[in-house]
Design a protein around this motif. Structure first.
Motif, PDB file in Angstrom:
ATOM      1  N   LEU A  95      33.148  38.302  37.449  1.00  0.00           N
ATOM      2  CA  LEU A  95      33.832  38.195  36.165  1.00  0.00           C
ATOM      3  C   LEU A  95      34.099  39.558  35.553  1.00  0.00           C
ATOM      4  O   LEU A  95      35.006  39.720  34.741  1.00  0.00           O
ATOM      5  N   PHE A  96      33.307  40.542  35.943  1.00  0.00           N
ATOM      6  CA  PHE A  96      33.418  41.873  35.345  1.00  0.00           C
ATOM      7  C   PHE A  96      33.833  42.917  36.371  1.00  0.00           C
ATOM      8  O   PHE A  96      33.612  44.107  36.185  1.00  0.00           O
ATOM      9  N   SER A  97      34.414  42.478  37.467  1.00  0.00           N
ATOM     10  CA  SER A  97      34.801  43.394  38.531  1.00  0.00           C
ATOM     11  C   SER A  97      36.257  43.188  38.897  1.00  0.00           C
ATOM     12  O   SER A  97      36.772  42.069  38.880  1.00  0.00           O
ATOM     13  N   ASP A  98      36.922  44.297  39.247  1.00  0.00           N
ATOM     14  CA  ASP A  98      38.307  44.226  39.703  1.00  0.00           C
ATOM     15  C   ASP A  98      38.390  43.956  41.192  1.00  0.00           C
ATOM     16  O   ASP A  98      39.487  43.786  41.735  1.00  0.00           O
ATOM     17  N   ASP A  99      37.256  43.939  41.863  1.00  0.00           N
ATOM     18  CA  ASP A  99      37.222  43.746  43.308  1.00  0.00           C
ATOM     19  C   ASP A  99      37.351  42.258  43.621  1.00  0.00           C
ATOM     20  O   ASP A  99      36.471  41.460  43.314  1.00  0.00           O
ATOM     21  N   ALA A 100      38.487  41.887  44.218  1.00  0.00           N
ATOM     22  CA  ALA A 100      38.737  40.484  44.522  1.00  0.00           C
ATOM     23  C   ALA A 100      38.296  40.127  45.931  1.00  0.00           C
ATOM     24  O   ALA A 100      38.390  38.978  46.340  1.00  0.00           O
ATOM     25  N   THR A 210      38.935  35.790  40.380  1.00  0.00           N
ATOM     26  CA  THR A 210      39.557  36.558  41.456  1.00  0.00           C
ATOM     27  C   THR A 210      40.969  36.044  41.717  1.00  0.00           C
ATOM     28  O   THR A 210      41.410  35.035  41.165  1.00  0.00           O
ATOM     29  N   SER A 211      41.654  36.753  42.602  1.00  0.00           N
ATOM     30  CA  SER A 211      43.000  36.335  43.016  1.00  0.00           C
ATOM     31  C   SER A 211      42.947  35.394  44.209  1.00  0.00           C
ATOM     32  O   SER A 211      43.992  34.974  44.717  1.00  0.00           O
ATOM     33  N   TRP A 217      37.001  30.094  46.420  1.00  0.00           N
ATOM     34  CA  TRP A 217      36.008  30.539  45.448  1.00  0.00           C
ATOM     35  C   TRP A 217      34.921  29.492  45.241  1.00  0.00           C
ATOM     36  O   TRP A 217      33.723  29.772  45.328  1.00  0.00           O
ATOM     37  N   ARG A 218      35.313  28.251  44.979  1.00  0.00           N
ATOM     38  CA  ARG A 218      34.319  27.221  44.666  1.00  0.00           C
ATOM     39  C   ARG A 218      33.442  26.903  45.876  1.00  0.00           C
ATOM     40  O   ARG A 218      32.255  26.597  45.715  1.00  0.00           O
ATOM     41  N   SER A 219      33.994  27.005  47.076  1.00  0.00           N
ATOM     42  CA  SER A 219      33.207  26.761  48.287  1.00  0.00           C
ATOM     43  C   SER A 219      32.171  27.851  48.501  1.00  0.00           C
ATOM     44  O   SER A 219      31.024  27.579  48.872  1.00  0.00           O
ATOM     45  N   VAL A 409      39.212  31.181  30.566  1.00  0.00           N
ATOM     46  CA  VAL A 409      40.601  31.608  30.350  1.00  0.00           C
ATOM     47  C   VAL A 409      40.642  33.063  29.914  1.00  0.00           C
ATOM     48  O   VAL A 409      41.477  33.869  30.386  1.00  0.00           O
ATOM     49  N   LEU A 410      39.700  33.455  29.052  1.00  0.00           N
ATOM     50  CA  LEU A 410      39.645  34.848  28.612  1.00  0.00           C
ATOM     51  C   LEU A 410      39.316  35.775  29.777  1.00  0.00           C
ATOM     52  O   LEU A 410      39.912  36.841  29.923  1.00  0.00           O
ATOM     53  N   PHE A 411      38.352  35.375  30.614  1.00  0.00           N
ATOM     54  CA  PHE A 411      37.974  36.226  31.743  1.00  0.00           C
ATOM     55  C   PHE A 411      39.098  36.332  32.766  1.00  0.00           C
ATOM     56  O   PHE A 411      39.287  37.368  33.381  1.00  0.00           O
ATOM     57  N   GLN A 412      39.828  35.239  32.953  1.00  0.00           N
ATOM     58  CA  GLN A 412      40.909  35.280  33.921  1.00  0.00           C
ATOM     59  C   GLN A 412      42.041  36.188  33.460  1.00  0.00           C
ATOM     60  O   GLN A 412      42.810  36.712  34.247  1.00  0.00           O
ATOM     61  N   GLY A 413      42.113  36.397  32.154  1.00  0.00           N
ATOM     62  CA  GLY A 413      43.172  37.271  31.639  1.00  0.00           C
ATOM     63  C   GLY A 413      42.810  38.739  31.649  1.00  0.00           C
ATOM     64  O   GLY A 413      43.644  39.596  31.341  1.00  0.00           O
ATOM     65  N   ILE A 414      41.550  39.068  32.010  1.00  0.00           N
ATOM     66  CA  ILE A 414      41.127  40.480  32.017  1.00  0.00           C
ATOM     67  C   ILE A 414      41.693  41.199  33.226  1.00  0.00           C
ATOM     68  O   ILE A 414      41.644  40.689  34.321  1.00  0.00           O
TER      69      ILE A 414
END
Length: 414
Positions: A95-100, A210-211, A217-219, A409-414
């Protein structure tokens, strides 16, 4: 005047009745094998050690033992804390990383913040139920002490006692073994179905920062989850057992609330509703302190269960439109067992206050003393919970559902 009979909500389950420790009963039975000269001395020693367990004590001991077992299982499986010496990353780190780029995800018990909240709600649910049982059991005595039965005719007292006996009979039906077994089976099926939904859909899809595709992701999050059925089946079973335990008490709490609501409606119609003591304020709430405790525990229970429900359906599980109807159904149930009884109590207590004010108005007190006495009556809230606190609770109750949906939603917009 005939004596009013007490409500006995403790009939809804044996755990709500005080009892001796199991070890003491077992020891007393074994003392039959002790030779007679020593048997009396041994029994006297056991009586010195005899302690009665209250309902709350038993429930707290059960919840404590269950939580310790769960922690021990997690520690034995190596999923209590973050795994050491591995490349696994905490799911919330993303949630706090740009690494996808997705590596192995860790979601151990102490890392699963949503799970910890859910487990806290699970183990505190029986305590909420126990507090309500005790408060309902004190309802008749509270109103009788406050003078609620002083103006009742013998015929109304007989009708009230018949109503109490019918209500206690319903409590007894709720506490029968076959009823309890049926509730356990239904709650176990519901809990297993909910876990099967998690097993099929993974975890935290709504919280994907992430992208990567949501399915990936959920798995991955589910693969690193501490209660994964495929890697930690004993913890999955423990979680389902804990969920069944909580839903069992919640079901009994709701049924008990419906039965008490019917009683309150009918007893208020007979002139025996919530009765504040207008002549002597014995506890700071005109004799209604037990009612205050009941209301606070009830509101706290509703808020805690709503938070737990929203965490399960909006954090663990993928949010879906049909979940809105689930939340609305929960609110509807709370209106039936919380808001409506509070309305009945408010109007019956208000009628008592109005009658007392009318009596003061017709009294021969000096004008200044009479006005001061009337002002004191209306300076105290009708119910023993202030309007400000009740309003704050309602606002929180209505705003809480929006929080789990807005945060991802807020985290996804970061």
């Amino acid at each position: 005047m005939a004596q009013l009979e007490d409500l006995e909500p403790q009939r809804i389950g044996g755990v709500f009745q005080s009892s001796a420790p199991i070890g003491v009963r077992w020891a007393m039975r074994r003392l039959r094998r002790v030779p007679r000269p020593y048997r009396r001395a041994a029994r006297a020693l056991l009586r010195l050690l005899y302690l009665r367990l209250t309902a709350k004590t038993k429930i707290l001991l059960i919840s404590l033992a269950a939580s310790v077992v769960l922690l021990a299982l997690a520690e034995a499986d190596g999923v209590l804390g973050a795994p050491a010496g591995t490349d696994k990353r905490w799911a919330l780190d993303y949630l706090f990383s740009d690494d996808a780029a997705l590596s192995e995800i860790s979601l151990s018990l102490l890392q699963d913040l949503a799970g910890l909240v859910v487990l806290a709600v699970i183990f505190v649910t029986p305590v909420f139920c126990c507090q309500q049982v005790q408060a309902i059991g004190n309802f008749v005595r509270m109103n009788e002490r406050n003078g609620g039965a002083a103006r009742l005719s013998p015929e109304r007292i007989r009708r009230l006692n018949r109503l109490v006996r019918r209500t206690n009979a319903w409590f007894g039906v709720l506490g029968r073994r076959d009823t309890s077994l049926a509730i356990v089976v239904v709650m176990a099926i519901g809990t297993a179905s909910l876990y099967a939904f998690v097993d099929d859909n993974g975890l935290m899809e709504t919280w994907n920062p992430t992208s990567l595709p949501d399915s990936v992701w959920r798995s991955e999050v589910y693969a690193g989850w501490w209660a994964n059925w495929h890697t930690h089946p004993e913890l999955a079973i423990a979680l389902c057992a804990a969920g069944t335990y909580a839903f069992y008490f919640l079901a009994k709490q709701l049924f008990m609330g419906v039965v008490f609501t019917v009683y309150l409606y009918r007893s208020a119609a007979l002139g025996f509703g919530v009765t504040p003591n207008m002549r002597f304020d014995s506890d700071g709430f005109h004799g209604l302190r037990p009612l205050r405790q009941f209301m606070l525990w009830t509101y706290g229970s509703a808020l805690a269960h709503l938070v737990g429900l929203l965490i399960v359906f909006m954090v663990w599980l993928p949010a879906a439109p049909w979940m809105v109807f689930l939340v609305l159904a929960v609110m509807l149930v709370d209106i039936i067992v919380i808001v409506y009884p509070s309305s009945i109590g408010y109007h019956s207590a208000l009628a008592v206050k109005q009658a007392h004010v009318a009596a003061l108005s017709e009294s021969e007190l000096p004008h200044e003393e009479r006005d001061a006495a009337i002002a004191r009556v209306w300076s105290v809230p009708v119910l023993p919970v202030t309007t400000r606190k009740a309003t704050t609770g309602i606002i929180l109750y209505l705003l809480v559902p929006a929080v789990p949906a807005l945060i991802p939603v807020l985290f996804q917009g970061i």
